[in-house]
Motif scaffolding. Sequence first.
Motif, mmCIF file in Angstrom:
data_model
loop_
_atom_site.group_PDB
_atom_site.id
_atom_site.type_symbol
_atom_site.label_atom_id
_atom_site.label_comp_id
_atom_site.label_asym_id
_atom_site.label_seq_id
_atom_site.Cartn_x
_atom_site.Cartn_y
_atom_site.Cartn_z
ATOM 1 N N LEU A 149 38.303 37.950 -11.188
ATOM 2 C CA LEU A 149 39.258 37.898 -10.091
ATOM 3 C C LEU A 149 38.516 37.713 -8.782
ATOM 4 C CD1 LEU A 149 42.015 38.240 -8.725
ATOM 5 C CD2 LEU A 149 41.705 40.710 -8.875
ATOM 6 N N ALA A 151 47.598 43.572 -9.011
ATOM 7 C CA ALA A 151 47.268 42.892 -10.260
ATOM 8 C C ALA A 151 47.877 43.651 -11.419
ATOM 9 C CB ALA A 151 45.753 42.783 -10.441
ATOM 10 N N ALA A 198 43.622 41.550 -18.553
ATOM 11 C CA ALA A 198 42.876 40.379 -19.016
ATOM 12 C C ALA A 198 42.902 40.329 -20.537
ATOM 13 C CB ALA A 198 41.436 40.437 -18.514
ATOM 14 N N ILE A 234 48.271 38.193 -10.501
ATOM 15 C CA ILE A 234 47.685 38.768 -9.292
ATOM 16 C C ILE A 234 48.484 38.191 -8.132
ATOM 17 C CG2 ILE A 234 45.828 37.048 -9.535
ATOM 18 C CD1 ILE A 234 45.677 40.286 -7.471
ATOM 19 N N LYS A 277 42.800 34.432 -10.530
ATOM 20 C CA LYS A 277 42.076 34.811 -11.734
ATOM 21 C C LYS A 277 41.476 33.582 -12.402
ATOM 22 C CE LYS A 277 44.308 39.149 -13.058
ATOM 23 N NZ LYS A 277 45.105 39.849 -14.089
ATOM 24 N N GLU A 294 48.238 36.425 -17.798
ATOM 25 C CA GLU A 294 47.480 35.207 -18.095
ATOM 26 C C GLU A 294 47.141 35.166 -19.580
ATOM 27 O OE1 GLU A 294 47.729 34.861 -14.013
ATOM 28 O OE2 GLU A 294 47.152 36.622 -15.105
ATOM 29 N N THR A 323 37.589 37.208 -18.024
ATOM 30 C CA THR A 323 38.479 36.985 -16.894
ATOM 31 C C THR A 323 37.864 37.602 -15.645
ATOM 32 O OG1 THR A 323 40.436 37.052 -18.320
ATOM 33 C CG2 THR A 323 40.802 37.353 -15.969
ATOM 34 N N GLN A 332 42.853 28.752 -14.356
ATOM 35 C CA GLN A 332 42.965 29.484 -13.103
ATOM 36 C C GLN A 332 44.439 29.790 -12.868
ATOM 37 O OE1 GLN A 332 40.455 26.244 -11.296
ATOM 38 N NE2 GLN A 332 39.893 27.899 -9.910
ATOM 39 N N PHE A 381 36.478 45.203 -10.359
ATOM 40 C CA PHE A 381 36.615 43.780 -10.117
ATOM 41 C C PHE A 381 35.385 43.173 -9.436
ATOM 42 C CE2 PHE A 381 40.792 45.621 -10.371
ATOM 43 C CZ PHE A 381 41.514 44.711 -11.109
#
Length: 506
Positions: free
Chosen positions: A292, A247, A391, A218, A329, A202, A290, A213, A263
């Motif tokens: 998740l 991920a 991230a 992931i 994410k 991302e 970021t 998003q 997370f």
Amino acid sequence: MITVISSPSQLSLSLDPIVYDLESDNFLQSAGLEAINYVSFTSAVTAETQIPLKWNGSVQTFAAKTSPTGSGAQFPAGNGSASYVQSLVPYFQSNVFLSDDFVVSYAMVGSEHSLVFTSKKKGKKYNFSKLDWTSGKIGWIQEAADRTRALNHCLLVRIFLRNTTGNAYDMVFSENLPTDEAGRVSIDVAEILHPYLCLTPELPAWAGMVYQQSKRSIRGYYLQVADGFGSPVQLGQMTTLPTRYVAFGGSGYGRLSLVPSRFFASGKYKALRLGELTRIIIKDAPQWLTFLNQSTVQVDVLLKMKVYFDDNTNEIYNRFIMTWGAWEKLLVEAGPVQCGVFELNNGKTPIAYELFLQKGATVISDTYRYILNDNTYQYRKYFTYVNSLGAVDTLTVWGAQDGQTSLSFATVSKNLPFPYSIGDTEEFQYDAQFHQSYKCFFELDSKSHFNIFRDFLISAYRYRFVAGAAYPIGILSQKWDEPAEDDTLCFGDFEYKFLFTEDGQL
């Protein structure tokens, strides 16, 4: 039937081991049988009578004695009665070679008193050789059989990975994996899944985004498995295992157990970044957070911002509201300029701000605090990168740097027209390109900042962030000095280059 002996947790990182241990109960063509041998006694046994027991290519001869010694291969002579034969059990069981392979007991075989030798393992090599001896015979109650594997036994393993748009699963692996002697297969699916994830991290729209998003880095995945054997291999019924998630990223050596709490922990979502919840940042530093979502779809989630001003007041603002999908994410801008901190109240000066997720009246994430540093540092530099948790994060350094530009171009020769002589030429240069590289000297604000620096160095995605644009860079340095234990100042340097060639006309 295939049994899952062990499987990964519901969420794993793609650079960590993601191991499935599978076992089939269908890998044997024959499970084999234990040998059950007997030595019968039909008459009295006189001294010096011998009983030769032959198995597995060897012979152990037992001799009857009036007064047997403890040699392990002697037994007392006797009248052949039931009590006599029963008394022989410990003499034969104490023999080293017999005790390794057999359990000795007494039984009636037909109408004859007998010693029974039951093998501890399966296989034909534990069958005694049949023969008659002076006071009876040696034979089988149950003939042993070897344990034999099914021909070419294997497990078909197929791996299905959710695509980048999240609307379907694609098969990314299908192979017949041979089982071991216990009918087991072990497969680390991280080696198969990681290449798909590392190509799709991302990355933010560097300028102009508020939040993004994504399900690219992931992904859900699942395995299908089936027994197979024969030539050609014939496959049995397919079994689909539960869906798991992977991920992009890695937890590092010895830290697999920390992955779940990275997370989500204590009822709060955690931003995927290293370091403390509070950061001191320069006023124009780019920052991102970021998160998740490992649970179900979250509706009406707010990103809230609490800004603290120099007059000891504060205000809370709603930055946006959204629906947050499961296993998705959420990437949000978190820098002061990106968040518009300086535009909120023209009559006050912001000194710090906090960002957090809220649903209804409940704060559902940790609170991330940014303290604004008034010192903008003359040689400040921002490097954005994809960290080890998958991230986007920022490394901020300040210090002068040395630069170098190397020029490359192609050259051709062209013949000159009359009145020049044949063979007279002039050279022409074209396709000129230049490459830029730098040695960056820096100072970090603490030793803990070196953890972020190391994370930046090993990233596969690094950028020099300048005026809202990101330019890909590569690291040239291969080693650097760590701060000593008694250092209070953290200085260092590293070399990097831009990962593109400039060939435009300026």
